[in-house]
Scaffold this motif. Structure first.
Motif, PDB file in Angstrom:
ATOM      1  N   ILE A 189      -5.572   1.373  -4.524  1.00 52.57           N
ATOM      2  CA  ILE A 189      -5.436   1.188  -3.078  1.00 52.57           C
ATOM      3  C   ILE A 189      -4.098   0.515  -2.798  1.00 52.57           C
ATOM      4  N   ALA A 190      -3.763  -0.441  -3.654  1.00 56.35           N
ATOM      5  CA  ALA A 190      -2.489  -1.132  -3.485  1.00 56.35           C
ATOM      6  C   ALA A 190      -1.748  -1.163  -4.813  1.00 56.35           C
ATOM      7  N   PRO A 232       0.755   8.217   1.130  1.00 53.76           N
ATOM      8  CA  PRO A 232       1.120   9.594   0.811  1.00 53.76           C
ATOM      9  C   PRO A 232       2.026  10.146   1.907  1.00 53.76           C
ATOM     10  N   ALA A 258      -2.866  16.546   0.171  1.00 57.34           N
ATOM     11  CA  ALA A 258      -2.773  17.982  -0.082  1.00 57.34           C
ATOM     12  C   ALA A 258      -1.620  18.612   0.682  1.00 57.34           C
ATOM     13  N   HIS A 259      -1.015  19.625   0.068  1.00 59.22           N
ATOM     14  CA  HIS A 259       0.005  20.418   0.753  1.00 59.22           C
ATOM     15  C   HIS A 259      -0.651  21.563   1.519  1.00 59.22           C
ATOM     16  N   PHE A 260      -1.750  22.078   0.968  1.00 64.57           N
ATOM     17  CA  PHE A 260      -2.522  23.118   1.641  1.00 64.57           C
ATOM     18  C   PHE A 260      -3.985  22.701   1.641  1.00 64.57           C
ATOM     19  N   GLY A 261      -4.670  22.982   2.750  1.00 62.49           N
ATOM     20  CA  GLY A 261      -6.072  22.596   2.807  1.00 62.49           C
ATOM     21  C   GLY A 261      -6.917  23.606   3.548  1.00 62.49           C
ATOM     22  N   ILE A 262      -8.166  23.686   3.155  1.00 59.47           N
ATOM     23  CA  ILE A 262      -9.141  24.446   3.937  1.00 59.47           C
ATOM     24  C   ILE A 262     -10.333  23.535   4.186  1.00 59.47           C
ATOM     25  N   THR A 320       2.849  13.495   2.228  1.00 59.60           N
ATOM     26  CA  THR A 320       2.737  14.930   2.445  1.00 59.60           C
ATOM     27  C   THR A 320       2.051  15.241   3.775  1.00 59.60           C
ATOM     28  N   THR A 321       2.387  16.406   4.331  1.00 56.57           N
ATOM     29  CA  THR A 321       1.685  16.897   5.502  1.00 56.57           C
ATOM     30  C   THR A 321       0.892  18.115   5.048  1.00 56.57           C
ATOM     31  N   CYS A 322      -0.369  18.113   5.369  1.00 52.45           N
ATOM     32  CA  CYS A 322      -1.225  19.200   4.908  1.00 52.45           C
ATOM     33  C   CYS A 322      -1.127  20.384   5.862  1.00 52.45           C
ATOM     34  N   GLU A 323      -0.881  21.553   5.302  1.00 55.63           N
ATOM     35  CA  GLU A 323      -0.930  22.780   6.091  1.00 55.63           C
ATOM     36  C   GLU A 323      -2.348  23.334   5.979  1.00 55.63           C
ATOM     37  N   PHE A 324      -3.087  23.250   7.098  1.00 57.23           N
ATOM     38  CA  PHE A 324      -4.465  23.746   7.060  1.00 57.23           C
ATOM     39  C   PHE A 324      -4.482  25.259   7.231  1.00 57.23           C
ATOM     40  N   VAL A 325      -5.149  25.931   6.330  1.00 58.03           N
ATOM     41  CA  VAL A 325      -5.237  27.384   6.379  1.00 58.03           C
ATOM     42  C   VAL A 325      -6.573  27.747   7.026  1.00 58.03           C
ATOM     43  N   PHE A 356      -6.953  15.428   2.157  1.00 61.03           N
ATOM     44  CA  PHE A 356      -5.982  16.119   3.016  1.00 61.03           C
ATOM     45  C   PHE A 356      -4.742  15.279   3.319  1.00 61.03           C
ATOM     46  N   LYS A 357      -4.807  13.984   2.987  1.00 58.85           N
ATOM     47  CA  LYS A 357      -3.600  13.149   3.133  1.00 58.85           C
ATOM     48  C   LYS A 357      -2.622  13.426   1.995  1.00 58.85           C
ATOM     49  N   ILE A 417       0.854  -1.195   0.000  1.00 61.24           N
ATOM     50  CA  ILE A 417       0.000   0.000   0.000  1.00 61.24           C
ATOM     51  C   ILE A 417       0.884   1.236   0.000  1.00 61.24           C
ATOM     52  N   PRO A 418       0.789   2.039  -1.074  1.00 59.27           N
ATOM     53  CA  PRO A 418       1.589   3.261  -1.083  1.00 59.27           C
ATOM     54  C   PRO A 418       0.999   4.267  -0.103  1.00 59.27           C
TER      55      PRO A 418
END
Lengths: 266, 335
Positions: free
Chosen positions: B145-146, A237, B310-314, A239-244, B307-308, A234-235
């Motif tokens: 998924i895999a 992700p 995303a680099h930026f999220g709202i 990244t860490t999301c920066e919530f605005v 959001f897993k 299972i790949p």
């Protein structure tokens, strides 16, 4: 028009990702018990296409599925939608069926069904994602095939088929018998009424053994190079999301624009 | 270099040029042929394709099998297959690389079944064992998924399709040498099959080139309506100088035309900026865009999988967030 539709039962592709784990012993993806077995979505587009053709020109729809006992549920669903007959070709859970063997077993089953004008398959299965079986079945039967079909209409004893190209569509005239692999663009599969589902649920779906269709996997297995899967993983992700955030959502929207500018994304 | 038992690629064109997947296949083919210490060839079909054969040589082909013929202008799979079968029988490659494109994904199973070879579709990673010549591949299963790792069981003919944007493209060099072999009348033969190409059809949003776009604003089921899709997705894309995209959910709800679909069964994209609005981020969608440089997610559900990635999220209702975001972006881009 006599139509054969091939359908497959798969773990629900809409189930949450968290419900799938890698089994450490076998190194294969295993859905948890809460993941339902459902009809492969593209195969239901194929069933719907068959019903619409039947509504237009008449004929008979036979649905086939190669799989264990549980696959009968998918066949019952197709019957509830409007298929005339359904047959399960009996395979045992845990047997290893690659697309070559599956295509040849279904070819044998198609020959047992007998006369047909058109075979419809989904463009690919939601579990293996391979997208080989339909084209392979056509090759095994020696009939014409259009893959990724997005429209089909009967035309003077032939069919006119539109397929999805990388840009736009391509339209073909195809003599019958032929096989189409159906894409989701073709239609929206109908939901059978509760009455029809109940009626279909009571039916006994007949099954044919591999011997009955004259299929011997052993005879074929040496004739096909094939591939062997070694493991699933299972790949994740990374990244860490920066919530605005903001006092209001409008403010958050503006702040996001400024963040994107600061990061030189804008 | 020995072409026989080597690597062959299926070259595709778009608007009179080699398509970007073809350059990727040449890059991958060069690497694999190097491991096998065998030659790299290309098969190029179409009408008016001759000038592109030299380009394939410049990209590293030791031989180009060229079928430049008016009857190949449009795609008749049966005629294409018969020409390629002829080329395979002549050149005897051990590995045939094709793009996971409309034509590549159609042709690969035809050829693999015909030659009873090994077939792996939609590969994102490929390697060859230099001793045995057997390929190992990594490809998505269960909608992404895999990933599954697999290897070919025999090296007779190994056919694979390769996902767009998964490989480094080959770089051209003018001083390369290669043979251009015209595939003549014998391959053409008499076609007595039952398929006839009638016409190409343009579809709505056809002019949108998602694969080459630098900025994509994509909408999903959460966008709620065709009007919202036009206003917020297409409108925002216009402000950013980008193009609109859609998830399968938006298509199934008829908010967006089919050609905008991004994901496992749609386009594979990797823009500089990917803005996902009302998209939950199911793996089937993300598999088509997760290599984007910057991903922005806007969704009401804080636990949405978008959001897993995303680099930026709202977290919030896009109808409140996006108009302000659009306005501010427009303002910033003016300065």
């Amino acid at each position: 028009m006599n139509i054969i539709v091939c359908v497959k039962q798969v773990p629900d592709p809409e189930a949450p990702t968290a419900q799938f784990r890698i089994d450490e012993a076998t190194k294969r993806l295993r859905p948890s018990k809460s993941v339902n077995l459902v009809a492969n979505p593209f195969d239901m587009n194929a069933v719907e296409a068959a019903i619409q053709l039947k509504e237009a020109v008449g004929g008979k729809i036979t649905v086939l599925s190669l799989g264990p006992e549980s696959s009968s549920d998918v066949l019952k669903q197709a019957v509830a939608m409007g298929a005339d007959e359904a047959v399960r070709i009996d395979s045992q859970a845990g047997e290893s069926w690659d697309s070559f063997l599956t295509a040849h077993a279904l070819a044998a089953a198609v020959r047992k069904v007998g006369q047909f004008d058109l075979i419809l398959c989904g463009r690919q299965a939601a579990d293996t994602n391979a997208g080989q079986m339909g084209v392979g079945l056509a090759t095994a039967l020696g009939i014409s095939c259009v893959s990724f079909a997005s429209r089909v209409e009967p035309r003077n004893g032939k069919i006119e088929v539109e397929r999805i190209a990388d840009k736009g569509r391509e339209v073909f005239e195809v003599a019958l018998p032929a096989l189409l692999t159906v894409s989701n663009e073709m239609n929206h599969p109908r939901f059978p009424t509760a009455m029809k589902l109940i009626a279909a649920g009571r039916q006994q779906i007949p099954s044919w053994s591999l011997a009955e269709i004259g299929f011997d996997a052993g005879q074929l297995s040496g004739q096909w190079a094939g591939i062997e899967e070694t493991e699933h993983f299972i790949p994740r992700p990374t990244t860490t999301c920066e919530f605005v955030e903001g006092e209001t959502l409008e403010e958050a929207g503006e702040k996001l624009a400024l963040r994107l500018r600061a990061e030189k994304v804008l | 270099m020995d072409i026989s038992a080597g690597v062959m690629i299926f070259a595709e064109t778009a608007e009179g040029k080699l398509s970007s997947i073809t350059k990727e296949l040449m890059g991958l083919g060069t690497r694999l042929a190097g491991k096998l210490e065998k030659g790299l060839s290309a098969v190029l079909l179409g009408a008016g394709t001759e000038p592109l054969a030299t380009e394939l040589v410049n990209l590293g082909a030791d031989a180009v099998y060229l079928a430049d013929d008016a009857f190949l202008e449009n795609y008749n799979p049966e005629q294409y297959a018969s020409v390629i079968e002829h080329v395979i029988q002549t050149a005897k490659p051990a590995i045939l690389l094709m793009g996971q494109t409309s034509r590549g994904a159609d042709m690969a199973p035809r050829l693999a079944f015909k030659f009873r070879g090994a077939l792996a579709m939609d590969c994102v990673e490929l390697d060859a064992d230099s001793e045995t010549g057997l390929l190992t591949h990594t490809r998505p299963v269960y909608g992404g998924i895999a990933m599954a790792r697999a290897r070919s069981r025999a090296a007779s003919l190994q056919v694979v399709t390769v996902r767009a944007k998964s490989q480094d493209p080959a770089e051209p060099a003018d001083d390369r040498e290669g043979e251009i072999i015209a595939v003549g009348e014998r391959a053409r033969g008499e076609y007595a099959g039952g398929m006839k190409f009638l016409r190409p059809v343009a579809v709505e949003a056809d002019e949108v080139n998602l694969e080459e776009a630098n900025i994509i604003v994509a909408g999903g089921r959460g966008v709620g309506s065709t009007e919202n899709f036009k206003r917020f997705i297409e409108g925002f894309a216009r402000i950013l100088g980008g193009v609109p995209g859609a998830s399968r959910g938006a298509l199934d709800s008829d908010f967006a035309p089919a050609n905008l679909q991004i994901g496992l069964t749609g386009k594979i994209v990797s823009p500089q900026l990917y803005v996902a609005i009302g998209i939950s981020g199911m793996v089937q969608h993300m598999t088509g865009c997760s290599s984007s440089k910057t991903i922005v997610g806007i969704n009401t559900d804080p636990d949405a999988s978008i959001f897993k990635y995303a680099h930026f999220g709202i977290v919030g209702d896009f109808e409140q967030v996006v108009p302000a975001l659009m306005q501010k972006c427009e303002e910033l881009l003016k300065n």
